[in-house]
Design a protein around this motif. Structure first.
Motif, mmCIF file in Angstrom:
data_model
loop_
_atom_site.group_PDB
_atom_site.id
_atom_site.type_symbol
_atom_site.label_atom_id
_atom_site.label_comp_id
_atom_site.label_asym_id
_atom_site.label_seq_id
_atom_site.Cartn_x
_atom_site.Cartn_y
_atom_site.Cartn_z
ATOM 1 N N THR A 1 2.790 3.944 -0.995
ATOM 2 C CA THR A 1 3.806 3.590 0.004
ATOM 3 C C THR A 1 3.375 4.220 1.323
ATOM 4 O O THR A 1 2.585 3.641 2.049
ATOM 5 C CB THR A 1 5.196 4.070 -0.453
ATOM 6 O OG1 THR A 1 5.108 5.451 -0.870
ATOM 7 C CG2 THR A 1 5.698 3.243 -1.625
ATOM 8 N N THR B 1 10.046 0.603 -9.616
ATOM 9 C CA THR B 1 9.435 1.235 -8.454
ATOM 10 C C THR B 1 9.499 0.328 -7.238
ATOM 11 O O THR B 1 9.736 0.781 -6.113
ATOM 12 C CB THR B 1 7.965 1.595 -8.751
ATOM 13 O OG1 THR B 1 7.929 2.463 -9.884
ATOM 14 C CG2 THR B 1 7.328 2.291 -7.571
ATOM 15 N N ASN B 2 9.306 -0.980 -7.443
ATOM 16 C CA ASN B 2 9.311 -1.926 -6.334
ATOM 17 C C ASN B 2 10.707 -2.357 -5.914
ATOM 18 O O ASN B 2 10.854 -3.205 -5.037
ATOM 19 C CB ASN B 2 8.457 -3.159 -6.682
ATOM 20 C CG ASN B 2 6.994 -2.926 -6.368
ATOM 21 O OD1 ASN B 2 6.660 -2.321 -5.360
ATOM 22 N ND2 ASN B 2 6.128 -3.400 -7.240
ATOM 23 N N GLY C 1 -1.867 -1.754 -2.706
ATOM 24 C CA GLY C 1 -1.651 -0.422 -2.169
ATOM 25 C C GLY C 1 -1.950 -0.359 -0.682
ATOM 26 O O GLY C 1 -1.581 -1.251 0.078
ATOM 27 N N GLN D 1 1.763 4.383 -7.178
ATOM 28 C CA GLN D 1 2.237 3.406 -6.193
ATOM 29 C C GLN D 1 1.970 3.914 -4.784
ATOM 30 O O GLN D 1 2.342 5.032 -4.425
ATOM 31 C CB GLN D 1 3.745 3.176 -6.366
ATOM 32 C CG GLN D 1 4.373 2.275 -5.334
ATOM 33 C CD GLN D 1 4.069 0.816 -5.581
ATOM 34 O OE1 GLN D 1 4.191 0.332 -6.685
ATOM 35 N NE2 GLN D 1 3.678 0.101 -4.537
ATOM 36 N N THR E 1 1.817 -6.511 -4.455
ATOM 37 C CA THR E 1 1.835 -5.234 -5.175
ATOM 38 C C THR E 1 0.631 -4.367 -4.812
ATOM 39 O O THR E 1 0.338 -3.390 -5.497
ATOM 40 C CB THR E 1 1.829 -5.486 -6.691
ATOM 41 O OG1 THR E 1 0.707 -6.313 -7.027
ATOM 42 C CG2 THR E 1 3.108 -6.166 -7.138
#
Length: 456
Positions: free
Chosen positions: A246, A341-342, A371, A244, A369
C-alpha cells in the motif's frame, strides 16, 4: 534482495488488461513452451523463484460470471499450475517454484502427497503458497458447499490443515528409515515408519504416509494475506510472506508485525522472508519507459477494475453509490468475508479518510491487485527498489509483469546487472533447495524453531 516473478496460468496478471498489446505473449498461457521460456529467462538471470497464483473462482455479478471478465480475460479462464512445474524444473538448473493451493477444498493427505511428489521431481525446489481461497462465495457454490465459511474461521481451519500436512511430512519417516539396500532386498526399515494421527476440530487423519521423504520434506511455506488474521497465521506458519503493498509506512508496519508475531511464537523473526509485488516498466531511457507505461494505462477502464474487484472481494463496485464508501455494502452477502485486505485498506483509519467508491476505482485502475509501481530507466528502477527495501525492511520483490514475458526480459537485461553491481544480488546466483536459496546452505529442512519441527 530476493527476486521472484508472480504469474498465473491465465491471459494476464493482476486483474488488469494487457494481453491485446503487441508486447504481450500472455495469451499463450496454454502453451508449455511459453512457460519454459519464462522459466529459463529468470533462472539464468538469478531469480529465486517463479510464483504461480491459482484459484477456482472467477469474477461474478449477481451470482453469474461477469461478462466483462469473460470478454476481456480478467481472472478468467485459468489452468492448474501444479501440472506444469515438473516440466519447468527439468528445463532449469536452480529456479524455485511456488505453487498456490487452498486449504479448504481437499484433505491435507492429498496436498501432502502432491507437494512431496513435486519436491522430489524438482530436486527440492518447491514451495507451497498457502491460501484460504479467493472468490469464496463462488468456490463454495462451485464445489457444492451449503454455505461459504467466514474469513477468520477459514484461517482457523488452515492452521489445522497445515499442522496435519506438516505432521505427515516431518513425522512419518525417520531420517534413516529409507534403506534401499539391493543386496539385502531391503527398501525401508518398517520400525522407523510411523503411524501419524491428527485429531482437530476441522481435520482428522490417522495412518501411514506412503510418500518417502523428499529433499526438503516440507515445502517452503509461503502465505499471501495481510489481514489481521492473515498476519497472525503467517507469524505462526509462514517461512515467506507475500505482503500487500500500500504505502511504504503501512508495508513497513505489516512487516514489523509479522516479524514480531514470529518472535512471539519462539521463531527467529529474521527467518521469515518478506516479499512485495512490484510492477516494473523499464527501458533504456526514462521517456521510453514512460511511453510504455502509458500504453498499458490506456487499456484500462472502470469495467476492468470492477471485474477484478468483484473476483477478489465479492463486491460489484459499479452497483454502488460512487460517492459513498465501501461501508455501504459491508455485512451484505460475501462482502468483507473474502479478499478482506482489499476491503479494509479503503475503509480509512489511523488518520486516513475512507475512500469513496469513485476513488477506489481510480486507485485500482491499472493497478488491480498489483503492488508498488516503478517506471524508469535501469538506474531509476534500481534506485527505487533499494529505497523501498530500505524503508520497509522487506527482503525482496516479485515482479508482476505488465507485458509478459517482455517486461521480465527487460528487467533481466537492464536492471539485474545494476543490482548485481551494487551488491544487491550475488555475482553467482545461489543454488540448492529453495529453502537453502532463501536461508543459506545447509537449511533444506524446516527450521528447528518452526512449530512444525519444534513440537516433534
Amino acid at each position: 534482495m530476493h527476486l521472484g516473478v508472480f504469474e498465473v496460468l491465465g491471459p494476464q496478471v493482476g486483474g488488469t488488461l494487457s494481453w491485446p498489446h503487441h508486447r504481450s505473449a500472455s495469451v499463450d498461457f496454454t502453451s508449455l513452451e511459453h512457460w519454459v521460456h519464462l522459466a529459463r529467462v529468470i533462472d539464468e538471470a538469478g531469480f529465486t523463484f517463479l510464483f504461480l497464483a491459482d484459484t477456482f473462482g472467477y469474477p461474478t455479478v449477481d451470482g453469474e460470471l461477469s461478462g466483462t471478465a469473460a470478454a476481456r480475460g480478467i481472472n478468467f479462464p485459468t489452468l492448474d499450475p501444479s501440472v506444469v512445474v515438473t516440466a519447468l524444473a527439468r528445463e532449469t538448473a536452480r529456479l524455485g517454484f511456488v505453487v498456490t493451493s487452498p486449504t479448504g477444498l481437499d484433505h491435507p493427505v492429498q496436498s501432502a502427497r502432491r507437494f512431496a511428489t513435486l519436491d522430489h521431481f524438482t530436486g527440492g525446489r518447491i514451495g507451497w503458497n498457502i491460501v484460504t481461497g479467493s472468490a469464496q462465495d463462488v468456490v463454495a457454490e462451485l464445489f457444492g458447499h451449503r454455505e461459504m465459511v467466514l474469513h477468520d474461521e477459514r484461517y482457523a481451519m488452515a492452521d489445522e490443515y497445515v499442522d496435519a500436512a506438516v505432521n505427515l511430512w516431518e513425522r512419518s519417516w525417520e531420517d534413516d528409515a529409507l534403506v534401499v539396500d539391493r543386496e539385502a532386498g531391503l527398501y525401508a526399515d518398517p520400525a522407523k515408519i510411523h503411524r501419524v494421527s491428527f485429531e482437530g476440530r476441522y481435520v482428522r487423519s490417522s495412518g501411514y504416509f506412503a510418500s518417502p521423504p523428499s529433499p526438503q520434506r516440507t515445502p517452503v511455506l509461503f502465505q499471501a494475506g495481510t489481514s489481521a488474521r492473515g498476519r497472525a497465521f503467517a507469524a505462526r506458519n509462514a517461512e515467506a510472506v507475500f505482503v500487500q503493498a500500500t504505502t511504504l509506512e503501512q508495508t513497513a508496519a505489516a512487516v514489523a508485525d509479522i516479524r514480531a508475531g514470529a518472535a512471539a511464537h519462539g521463531r527467529d523473526p529474521r527467518s521469515v522472508t518478506t516479499i512485495v509485488g512490484v510492477t516494473v516498466v523499464v527501458a533504456p531511457t526514462h521517456d521510453e519507459a514512460v511511453a510504455r507505461r502509458e500504453e498499458f494505462d490506456r487499456l484500462q477502464s472502470d469495467e476492468v477494475v470492477a471485474a477484478l474487484y468483484s473476483h477478489n472481494t465479492g463486491i460489484d463496485l459499479l452497483a454502488l453509490d460512487p460517492d459513498g464508501t465501501l461501508e455501504q455494502v459491508l455485512g451484505r452477502g460475501a462482502a468483507g468475508q473474502t479478499g478482506q485486505t482489499n476491503v479494509t485498506r479503503f475503509l480509512g483509519g489511523d488518520g486516513r479518510p475512507a475512500l469513496s467508491v469513485r476513488e477506489v476505482l481510480d486507485e485500482l485502475r491499472g493497478r488491480g491487485t498489483r503492488g508498488f509501481a516503478i517506471t524508469g530507466d535501469p538506474v531509476e528502477v534500481a534506485d527505487e527498489l533499494e529505497r523501498v527495501l530500505d524503508a520497509t525492511d522487506l527482503d525482496g520483490f516479485m515482479l508482476e509483469p505488465v507485458f509478459a514475458p517482455a517486461d521480465v526480459e527487460d528487467f533481466a537485461d537492464l536492471v539485474v546487472p545494476v543490482l548485481r553491481a551494487r551488491g544487491r544480488l550475488p555475482e553467482v546466483p545461489a543454488t540448492g533447495t529453495l529453502r537453502e536459496q532463501l536461508n543459506g546452505p545447509g537449511s533444506s529442512r524446516l527450521a528447528a524453531d518452526h512449530p512444525g519441527r519444534s513440537s516433534s
